[in-house]
Design an enzyme around this catalytic site. Structure first.
Site, PDB file in Angstrom:
ATOM      1  N   THR A 210      -3.716  -1.826  -3.988  1.00 33.89           N
ATOM      2  CA  THR A 210      -4.391  -1.299  -5.696  1.00 33.89           C
ATOM      3  C   THR A 210      -3.206  -1.967  -6.588  1.00 33.89           C
ATOM      4  O   THR A 210      -4.201  -1.485  -7.450  1.00 33.89           O
ATOM      5  CB  THR A 210      -4.788  -0.359  -4.620  1.00 33.89           C
ATOM      6  OG1 THR A 210      -3.288   0.930  -4.531  1.00 33.89           O
ATOM      7  CG2 THR A 210      -6.041  -0.049  -3.664  1.00 33.89           C
ATOM      8  N   GLU A 211      -1.912  -1.651  -5.808  1.00 35.81           N
ATOM      9  CA  GLU A 211      -1.223  -1.707  -7.243  1.00 35.81           C
ATOM     10  C   GLU A 211      -0.371  -2.672  -7.696  1.00 35.81           C
ATOM     11  O   GLU A 211       1.297  -2.799  -7.857  1.00 35.81           O
ATOM     12  CB  GLU A 211      -0.491  -0.185  -7.936  1.00 35.81           C
ATOM     13  CG  GLU A 211      -1.258   0.535  -7.524  1.00 35.81           C
ATOM     14  CD  GLU A 211      -1.636   2.407  -8.312  1.00 35.81           C
ATOM     15  OE1 GLU A 211       0.033   1.858  -8.172  1.00 35.81           O
ATOM     16  OE2 GLU A 211      -1.898   2.721  -7.860  1.00 35.81           O
ATOM     17  N   LEU A 212      -1.151  -4.007  -7.766  1.00 35.93           N
ATOM     18  CA  LEU A 212       0.313  -5.130  -6.675  1.00 35.93           C
ATOM     19  C   LEU A 212       0.984  -5.491  -7.322  1.00 35.93           C
ATOM     20  O   LEU A 212       0.822  -6.139  -9.054  1.00 35.93           O
ATOM     21  CB  LEU A 212      -0.720  -6.817  -5.843  1.00 35.93           C
ATOM     22  CG  LEU A 212       0.575  -7.764  -5.641  1.00 35.93           C
ATOM     23  CD1 LEU A 212       1.722  -7.341  -4.611  1.00 35.93           C
ATOM     24  CD2 LEU A 212      -0.963  -8.558  -5.391  1.00 35.93           C
TER      25      LEU A 212
END
Length: 382
Positions: free
Chosen positions: A269-271
């Site tokens: 989700t927050e790469l």
């Protein structure tokens, strides 16, 4: 009439015998395909966007987002302190702009986040005299907030990070004000309220450092508890804040397998991938994490050396090959920020640095080798 050569007759004869009467165009090179088109049918490719991008105030960034991505997450404007700053006040304008931005391009729109220990105003946990609320009063406040926010975007925001970062590094529950006042079941209640507000929305638990076995075990236990209670949880969001050293392929694959076994999908989700040293900061994405600035911790102020960018490309390429391998269990991969220009990692965990964690440079040009490495995951899966 122009003369017909023996070669042209032979070429015509070969085409006719093979069943083709018209020339066939070659497919476009993979390197020219957008991220969203390259991974279409496998999983959504998302990006976290800020208020200025959502409102179209930075036209080149807004254009690039629409060209490259099939899903969006809001960096801040659906967090409690932004959308509900006072008990009697909601500020929907920025969130509405964010949602409209996604609707315009038919994107899968994510809501981030409903219940979190950070970026939640003090008043949420206190009565009019500044005293801590009772369990019942805080549950009512949580329910009202979720009902109002999720209800406003019912059917439009398709998935919600219901609870964010509720675990310590050892997998135990963080002793937040939510837990202190309500108890361990505050997480269950949040999922219950979110499902009631939009029964069709996907619901997620979201946290960082899931590649660490102890923390992941706590998340698996949490998932199993929610499912045992009959509560809807669609996926776990593994915040993929990695570095060139941390978050190995073996650890990431173990993360995927453990959540598959727990009966949920796992989304990344927050790469982003930091290329800078942590210094004395903890290996953590906790917003309270910080370290003192030193020149030696900011080595690439004049540009990223080619050999470091090669390492970045290799890590992204290998990660995406892993994501494609498990595409049946991954619905979304989201970059946390559009480009190196606005990445939060320029200021975290050390302020004032120059980081290069994303596929797009500060001038919005693509890191060609990084993109080609990512898209190689599509080629090798064909």
């Amino acid at each position: 009439m122009k003369s017909i050569t023996i070669k042209s007759i032979a070429a015509f004869f070969l085409l006719a015998c093979s069943g083709f009467t018209n020339p066939v165009s070659e497919p476009a090179p993979v390197k020219d395909i957008s991220f969203k088109d390259a991974f279409k049918g496998k999983f959504y490719i998302g990006v976290a966007i800020n208020r200025f991008q959502a409102m179209g105030r930075v036209e080149d960034e807004a254009k690039l987002i629409k060209e490259q991505f099939s899903s969006i997450s809001p960096e801040n404007d659906l967090k409690w302190q932004m959308i509900h700053p006072q008990s009697d006040q909601y500020n929907f304008e920025p969130a509405d702009a964010y949602v409209n931005f996604g609707k315009e391009s038919d994107m899968f729109i994510i809501g981030h986040t409903l219940v979190w220990h950070s970026q939640t105003p003090k008043w949420v946990f206190e009565d009019e005299n500044g005293n801590p609320l009772t369990r019942e009063a805080l549950l009512k406040r949580m329910e009202d907030h979720i009902k109002t926010v999720v209800g406003r975007y019912k059917g439009v925001i398709k998935g919600w990070d219901v609870v964010n970062e509720a675990l310590n590094e050892d997998g135990t529950l963080r002793d937040s004000k939510w837990r202190k006042i309500i108890g361990d079941d505050y997480i269950e209640k949040a999922f219950e309220f979110a499902h009631a507000a939009d029964p069709n929305a996907e619901l997620y638990y979201n946290d960082y450092n899931m590649y660490k076995a102890e923390k992941r075990a706590g998340a698996v236990k949490l998932v199993e508890k929610l499912k045992a209670k009959g509560l809807r949880i669609t996926a776990v969001g593994a915040q993929a804040h990695y570095s060139l050293e941390n978050g190995t392929l073996q650890e990431v694959e173990a993360t995927i397998k453990d959540f598959i076994n727990a009966g949920v999908h796992v989304n990344f989700t927050e790469l982003d991938i930091s290329v800078l040293p942590n210094g004395n900061a903890a290996n953590s994405a906790d917003v309270a994490n910080s370290a003192e600035y030193k020149e030696e911790l900011n080595p690439y102020t004049k540009g990223l050396p080619a050999e470091v960018q090669t390492k970045l490309a290799d890590k992204y390429g290998n990660l995406f090959k892993l994501f494609v391998k498990y595409k049946k269990h991954i619905d979304r991969v989201t970059f946390w920020g559009l480009s190196d220009r606005t990445t939060w990692l320029n200021n975290f965990p050390i302020r004032g640095r120059t980081n290069y964690p994303l596929p797009f440079n500060r001038d919005l040009s693509v890191k060609k080798d990084v993109k080609e490495a990512i898209l190689s995951a599509v080629q090798t899966s064909r």
